[in-house]
Design an enzyme around this catalytic site. Structure first.
Site, PDB file in Angstrom:
ATOM      1  N   THR A 106       1.071  -1.304   0.100  1.00 42.90           N
ATOM      2  CA  THR A 106      -0.335  -0.158  -0.035  1.00 42.90           C
ATOM      3  C   THR A 106       0.563   0.942  -0.472  1.00 42.90           C
ATOM      4  O   THR A 106       1.784   1.350   0.288  1.00 42.90           O
ATOM      5  CB  THR A 106      -1.190   0.006   1.149  1.00 42.90           C
ATOM      6  OG1 THR A 106      -1.310   1.310   1.456  1.00 42.90           O
ATOM      7  CG2 THR A 106      -0.073  -0.403   2.108  1.00 42.90           C
ATOM      8  N   TYR A 131      -1.601  -0.146  10.292  1.00 46.64           N
ATOM      9  CA  TYR A 131      -1.896  -0.474   8.604  1.00 46.64           C
ATOM     10  C   TYR A 131      -0.678  -0.722   8.212  1.00 46.64           C
ATOM     11  O   TYR A 131      -0.517  -1.549   7.707  1.00 46.64           O
ATOM     12  CB  TYR A 131      -3.312  -0.395   8.861  1.00 46.64           C
ATOM     13  CG  TYR A 131      -3.160  -0.195   7.276  1.00 46.64           C
ATOM     14  CD1 TYR A 131      -3.522  -1.961   6.628  1.00 46.64           C
ATOM     15  CD2 TYR A 131      -3.281   0.536   6.214  1.00 46.64           C
ATOM     16  CE1 TYR A 131      -4.206  -2.373   5.552  1.00 46.64           C
ATOM     17  CE2 TYR A 131      -3.472   0.186   4.314  1.00 46.64           C
ATOM     18  CZ  TYR A 131      -3.551  -1.560   4.257  1.00 46.64           C
ATOM     19  OH  TYR A 131      -4.179  -1.466   2.822  1.00 46.64           O
TER      20      TYR A 131
END
Ligand SMILES: NC(=O)c1ccc[n+]([C@@H]2O[C@H](COP(=O)([O-])OP(=O)(O)OC[C@H]3O[C@@H](n4cnc5c(N)ncnc54)[C@H](O)[C@@H]3O)[C@@H](O)[C@H]2O)c1
Ligand SMILES: O=c1ccn([C@@H]2O[C@H](COP(=O)(O)OP(=O)(O)O[C@H]3O[C@H](CO)[C@@H](O)[C@H](O)[C@H]3O)[C@@H](O)[C@H]2O)c(=O)[nH]1
Length: 329
Positions: free
Chosen positions: A116, A140
């Site tokens: 990501t 995350y």
């Protein structure tokens, strides 16, 4: 030989499964259906309901017949990761460790990983290249960066190669209307804008109008999910050809503001909807846009849907289909 797709019942994974099936691949999906849907998995694929952290199940699946793994499964909500970091280090980092280990133990040498843009945090230079410093702002992002590190160390030590694709903002839906983003209570801007345009929400909130950006709202690089999964298929071909391990950005290199997304959603849907200006959302960066040349150069990737109105039109068509399928949504 088959491809194991973890998280293949989820938003991006379900598009990947259709892409692979269409390319004539045999596909096994491993998904615990925590946020995915069994009906989202293409009928030609074999769905195994189970957890990526289950070492015995992984051993059973990987001991024969699988030549590559595409790993989408994980937890994906940034604010939740701040509130419950250990969930993210378990379900993203520890589960990925179990999966990599099972691959090494069973001689599965090709691995494609969903990373990501969150690994960059608030990038100092935009567009941001793969060589930029990584400073995740959330557990995350850290959980994904730790997985990238494990992959690199494993590739250095074993007969094992990986492609880690750092996705920017994934949006849109299958152009053929077979799957899309079905998660309830999604927070992604384009999904929220489509829900608002279809009257499923009373309004859309703009989080922050005082950023140092052309119109004061956050700027992101939105990539169509169909183009994104095509990059995975090319990465699979690259690894099967004996290609080297790579970390690659997946975006178009073009930024759009929240206001531009709202204008597009109004234009494409032909519906006006209420917009409420609110303070900045905690942890949001002003601008996140990819330097996106490497994925084209290394994999020969050529996007087909790099147009904001097209992305929103496909997302809207899926949202409409979803409400007819399940009027509660
Ligand atoms: N959507 C985005 O904008 C975006 C951006 C960057 C990266 N990613 C990454 O892409 C991947 C897919 O994201 P998505 O948006 O499709 O999310 P999603 O929640 O729709 O899909 C995740 C899938 O994984 C499954 N799953 C979760 N934990 C599991 C486990 N332990 N074992 C087996 N299955 C499990 C879920 O049931 C679901 O089907 C994730 O790894 C996410 O971090 C997404
Ligand atoms: O209702 C909303 C939702 C979002 N935004 C803004 O829209 C932009 C995009 O937000 P969102 O769609 O929530 O995506 P990001 O926060 O940029 O994060 C996404 O993109 C990352 C990669 O860049 C992934 O890692 C994350 O999983 C994924 O949620 C940001 O400026 C938000 O502040 C709003 O103004 N209103």
């Amino acid at each position: 030989m088959a491809v194991l797709v973890t998280g293949g019942a989820g938003y991006i994974g379900s598009h990947m499964v259709w892409n692979l099936v269409e390319a004539g691949e045999q596909v096994v999906v491993l998904d615990n259906l925590s946020t995915g849907f069994d009906w989202a998995v293409a009928g030609a694929a074999r769905l195994v309901c189970g957890d990526v952290g289950d070492a015995d199940l992984l051993d059973e699946l990987l001991k024969g017949g699988i030549d590559a793994v595409i790993h989408f499964a994980g937890s994906v909500i940034v604010p939740e990761s701040v509130a419950d970091p250990l969930k993210y280090y378990r379900n993203n980092t520890a589960s990925t460790r179990a999966l990599i280990e099972a691959c090494v133990m069973n001689g599965v040498r090709r691995f494609i990983f969903s990373s990501t843009a969150a690994v960059y945090g608030d990038p100092e230079v935009v567009p941001v290249g793969e060589d930029a410093p990584v400073h995740p702002l959330s557990p995350y992002g850290s959980s994904k960066l730790m997985s990238e590190i494990m992959l690199a160390d494993t590739a250095a030590a074993h007969d094992f190669a990986f492609t880690a694709l750092r996705y920017f903002n994934v949006a849109g839906a299958d152009p053929g209307g077979r799957t899309g983003q079905s998660t309830a209570n999604a927070t992604h801007l384009i999904k929220v804008a489509c829900e608002a345009a279809l009257g499923k929400r009373s309004h859309l909130s703009v989080f922050g109008t005082d950023y140092d950006t052309p119109d004061g709202t956050g700027v992101r690089d939105y990539i169509h999910v169909a183009d994104l999964v095509e990059a995975h298929r090319l990465a699979l071909a690259h690894l099967r050809d004996g290609g080297q391990s790579r970390i690659l950005n997946c975006g178009y290199g073009e930024g759009y503001s929240v206001r531009q997304v709202i204008e597009s959603a109004r234009r494409v849907s032909g519906c006006d909807f209420k917009v409420v200006e609110e303070p900045r959302r905690l942890g949001d960066a002003p601008q996140v846009v990819a330097r996106a040349d490497a994925v084209r150069r290394e994999l020969g990737w050529q996007p087909r849907y790099d147009d904001l109105d097209t992305i929103i039109a496909h997302a809207l068509a899926w949202e409409d289909r979803l409400s007819r399928r399940n009027p509660a949504r």
